[in-house]
Design an enzyme around this catalytic site. Structure first.
Site, PDB file in Angstrom:
ATOM      1  N   GLY A   1     -96.504 -51.429 -63.272  1.00 40.31           N
ATOM      2  CA  GLY A   1     -96.053 -50.975 -61.958  1.00 40.31           C
ATOM      3  C   GLY A   1     -95.085 -49.818 -62.094  1.00 40.31           C
ATOM      4  O   GLY A   1     -95.385 -48.790 -62.711  1.00 40.31           O
ATOM      5  N   ASP A   2     -93.897 -49.970 -61.537  1.00 42.94           N
ATOM      6  CA  ASP A   2     -92.874 -48.917 -61.619  1.00 42.94           C
ATOM      7  C   ASP A   2     -91.745 -49.327 -62.564  1.00 42.94           C
ATOM      8  O   ASP A   2     -90.596 -48.937 -62.376  1.00 42.94           O
ATOM      9  CB  ASP A   2     -92.318 -48.581 -60.235  1.00 42.94           C
ATOM     10  CG  ASP A   2     -91.775 -49.819 -59.512  1.00 42.94           C
ATOM     11  OD1 ASP A   2     -91.797 -50.911 -60.110  1.00 42.94           O
ATOM     12  OD2 ASP A   2     -91.328 -49.685 -58.361  1.00 42.94           O
ATOM     13  N   GLU A   3     -92.073 -50.091 -63.589  1.00 40.99           N
ATOM     14  CA  GLU A   3     -91.074 -50.597 -64.530  1.00 40.99           C
ATOM     15  C   GLU A   3     -91.336 -50.106 -65.948  1.00 40.99           C
ATOM     16  O   GLU A   3     -92.494 -50.033 -66.386  1.00 40.99           O
ATOM     17  CB  GLU A   3     -91.050 -52.130 -64.518  1.00 40.99           C
ATOM     18  CG  GLU A   3     -90.612 -52.721 -63.191  1.00 40.99           C
ATOM     19  CD  GLU A   3     -90.677 -54.232 -63.174  1.00 40.99           C
ATOM     20  OE1 GLU A   3     -89.923 -54.851 -62.404  1.00 40.99           O
ATOM     21  OE2 GLU A   3     -91.488 -54.807 -63.935  1.00 40.99           O
TER      22      GLU A   3
END
Length: 209
Positions: A137-139
């Site tokens: 994801g955005d990690e």
């Protein structure tokens, strides 16, 4: 291509001599050679394909960064290496703030380009021994072996935030995002990699709150 090799071998054997025995002997020599070449090429292609499949399974398709498959093993190695030098291994859990809003406002193509730009910045800012992983994801997760103190790890975290908060130019658009970073240290012997990752994840959610 290999069928053409066999066809040419047969044609050559037919035309090379009027004696059928000579043609048969020529085929007995040429066919094994062509078969060996074919088998070696197939073997090399199979090895190359296997290596590519392994590479793809261990790397994120969007950013090219390593994915989480090897994260625990790498962190375990960093912990062992740091303990040999009486230092610490640090884990930074990085979450991009409100990244979903970028996709909703500018579209997923711009979001993908921004994600690649973030990955490039993280990759270039780190020390040679550090590693950055696309967690999903955005990690992202940043592994920093041989950290001397908690304050040193904190400086790396602030540097990550600073470099992500600098404006990004994506096409004709200039945009800013921010990041929340949680930091955890492998401070004692026998600590498990999954425990350090969990602590960094918890710290990241505290930072985001």
């Amino acid at each position: 291509m290999y069928l053409r090799v066999f066809d040419r071998a047969i044609d050559w054997a037919k035309s090379s001599s009027n004696i059928n025995l000579n043609g048969v002997l020529a085929l007995l020599i040429l066919v094994p050679v062509a078969t060996t070449i074919f088998a070696r090429r197939r073997y090399k292609d199979a090895i190359s394909m296997r290596r590519e499949l392994v590479r793809l399974s261990l790397h994120d398709a969007l950013t090219g960064l390593p994915n989480r498959m090897l994260l625990a093993d790498w962190l375990a190695a960093d912990i062992r290496s740091s303990q040999r030098t009486n230092s610490q291994a640090a884990v930074l859990f990085v979450d991009l703030d409100k990244f979903k809003a970028v996709n909703d406002t500018h579209g997923h193509e711009v979001g993908d380009r921004l994600m690649r730009a973030v990955a490039d910045r993280l990759r270039t800012m780190l020390r040679p021994e550090d590693r950055v992983i696309r967690f999903g994801g955005d990690e992202f997760v940043v592994l920093c072996p041989d950290i001397n103190s908690a304050s040193a790890a904190e400086k790396v975290a602030y540097r990550v935030i600073e470099i992500i908060e600098q404006p990004f130019t994506i096409g004709d658009d200039s945009m800013r995002i921010s990041a929340s970073v949680g930091v955890a240290l492998a401070e004692h012997r026998g600590v498990k990699p999954e425990d350090v990752l969990r602590d960094a994840d918890v710290a990241m959610f505290q930072a985001k709150a």
